[in-house]
Design a protein around this motif. Structure first.
Motif, PDB file in Angstrom:
ATOM      1  N   PRO A 174       0.806  -1.228   0.000  1.00 61.31           N
ATOM      2  CA  PRO A 174       0.000   0.000   0.000  1.00 61.31           C
ATOM      3  C   PRO A 174       0.839   1.280   0.000  1.00 61.31           C
ATOM      4  O   PRO A 174       0.322   2.357  -0.289  1.00 61.31           O
ATOM      5  N   LEU A 175       2.121   1.172   0.300  1.00 63.60           N
ATOM      6  CA  LEU A 175       2.997   2.344   0.369  1.00 63.60           C
ATOM      7  C   LEU A 175       3.805   2.541  -0.918  1.00 63.60           C
ATOM      8  O   LEU A 175       4.626   3.440  -0.982  1.00 63.60           O
ATOM      9  N   ARG A 176       3.547   1.689  -1.887  1.00 65.35           N
ATOM     10  CA  ARG A 176       4.327   1.683  -3.126  1.00 65.35           C
ATOM     11  C   ARG A 176       4.315   3.063  -3.794  1.00 65.35           C
ATOM     12  O   ARG A 176       3.262   3.613  -4.094  1.00 65.35           O
ATOM     13  N   ALA A 177       5.487   3.604  -4.024  1.00 68.72           N
ATOM     14  CA  ALA A 177       5.626   4.948  -4.598  1.00 68.72           C
ATOM     15  C   ALA A 177       5.498   4.899  -6.121  1.00 68.72           C
ATOM     16  O   ALA A 177       5.886   3.911  -6.763  1.00 68.72           O
ATOM     17  N   GLU A 178       4.962   5.960  -6.665  1.00 67.65           N
ATOM     18  CA  GLU A 178       4.899   6.111  -8.127  1.00 67.65           C
ATOM     19  C   GLU A 178       6.330   6.223  -8.660  1.00 67.65           C
ATOM     20  O   GLU A 178       7.193   6.801  -8.009  1.00 67.65           O
ATOM     21  N   GLY A 179       6.546   5.685  -9.827  1.00 67.78           N
ATOM     22  CA  GLY A 179       7.832   5.836 -10.483  1.00 67.78           C
ATOM     23  C   GLY A 179       8.955   4.993  -9.920  1.00 67.78           C
ATOM     24  O   GLY A 179      10.128   5.279 -10.165  1.00 67.78           O
ATOM     25  N   LEU A 180       8.610   3.969  -9.159  1.00 64.38           N
ATOM     26  CA  LEU A 180       9.653   3.057  -8.672  1.00 64.38           C
ATOM     27  C   LEU A 180      10.361   2.414  -9.855  1.00 64.38           C
ATOM     28  O   LEU A 180       9.724   2.112 -10.870  1.00 64.38           O
ATOM     29  N   PRO A 181      11.651   2.148  -9.735  1.00 67.06           N
ATOM     30  CA  PRO A 181      12.311   1.377 -10.788  1.00 67.06           C
ATOM     31  C   PRO A 181      11.610   0.030 -10.963  1.00 67.06           C
ATOM     32  O   PRO A 181      11.074  -0.527  -9.997  1.00 67.06           O
ATOM     33  N   PHE A 182      11.640  -0.494 -12.166  1.00 67.54           N
ATOM     34  CA  PHE A 182      10.980  -1.747 -12.501  1.00 67.54           C
ATOM     35  C   PHE A 182      11.343  -2.863 -11.526  1.00 67.54           C
ATOM     36  O   PHE A 182      10.472  -3.583 -11.037  1.00 67.54           O
ATOM     37  N   TYR A 183      12.639  -3.004 -11.240  1.00 71.68           N
ATOM     38  CA  TYR A 183      13.089  -4.112 -10.394  1.00 71.68           C
ATOM     39  C   TYR A 183      12.551  -4.002  -8.960  1.00 71.68           C
ATOM     40  O   TYR A 183      12.317  -5.013  -8.316  1.00 71.68           O
TER      41      TYR A 183
ATOM     42  N   GLY B 197       9.549  -2.702  -8.140  1.00 68.60           N
ATOM     43  CA  GLY B 197       8.157  -3.142  -8.238  1.00 68.60           C
ATOM     44  C   GLY B 197       8.044  -4.651  -8.370  1.00 68.60           C
ATOM     45  O   GLY B 197       7.172  -5.278  -7.769  1.00 68.60           O
ATOM     46  N   GLU B 198       8.951  -5.239  -9.146  1.00 70.53           N
ATOM     47  CA  GLU B 198       8.953  -6.698  -9.304  1.00 70.53           C
ATOM     48  C   GLU B 198       9.253  -7.388  -7.976  1.00 70.53           C
ATOM     49  O   GLU B 198       8.669  -8.422  -7.665  1.00 70.53           O
ATOM     50  N   TRP B 199      10.177  -6.841  -7.208  1.00 72.29           N
ATOM     51  CA  TRP B 199      10.536  -7.425  -5.913  1.00 72.29           C
ATOM     52  C   TRP B 199       9.335  -7.385  -4.967  1.00 72.29           C
ATOM     53  O   TRP B 199       9.060  -8.350  -4.262  1.00 72.29           O
ATOM     54  N   ILE B 200       8.601  -6.277  -4.978  1.00 70.90           N
ATOM     55  CA  ILE B 200       7.396  -6.159  -4.151  1.00 70.90           C
ATOM     56  C   ILE B 200       6.340  -7.161  -4.615  1.00 70.90           C
ATOM     57  O   ILE B 200       5.755  -7.881  -3.805  1.00 70.90           O
ATOM     58  N   ASP B 201       6.103  -7.229  -5.923  1.00 72.98           N
ATOM     59  CA  ASP B 201       5.101  -8.165  -6.456  1.00 72.98           C
ATOM     60  C   ASP B 201       5.454  -9.612  -6.146  1.00 72.98           C
ATOM     61  O   ASP B 201       4.577 -10.419  -5.824  1.00 72.98           O
TER      62      ASP B 201
END
Length: 98
Positions: free
Chosen positions: A20-29, A31-35
């Protein structure tokens, strides 16, 4: 298996917290680590690993259980050290060795 359960379970706890705290514009990697470390599928993997550990743990001798418990606790300390270093900076050295 003991160390894997600790590591992956701690990543699940982290992943579920940061979704829920995921920031806009995170590097791809990032976001993948979170997913990778959140969601229903990963929760099911952790549940399976925990059930497997419980099942195998019930078959261990007292001495083996004691050794597995020591590994579990040492792995928890290592994961705590890892997250402390991540959040506080790399000047914080590891306090625990496996």
């Amino acid at each position: 298996l003991v160390v894997l359960v600790v590591a992956e379970w701690s990543y699940l706890s982290w992943g579920e917290r940061v979704v829920p705290l995921r920031a806009e514009g995170l590097p791809f990697y990032c976001g993948e680590w979170i997913d990778l470390h959140s969601g229903d599928y990963f929760r099911s993997v952790i549940a399976y690993l925990r059930e497997l550990l419980d099942r195998l743990g019930s078959q261990l001798s007292y001495r083996q259980k004691k050794a597995a418990r020591a590994l579990f606790l040492a792995a928890v300390e290592c994961e705590n050290d890892f997250f402390d270093m991540a959040y506080e900076g790399d000047d914080v050295g590891p306090k625990t060795e496996l």
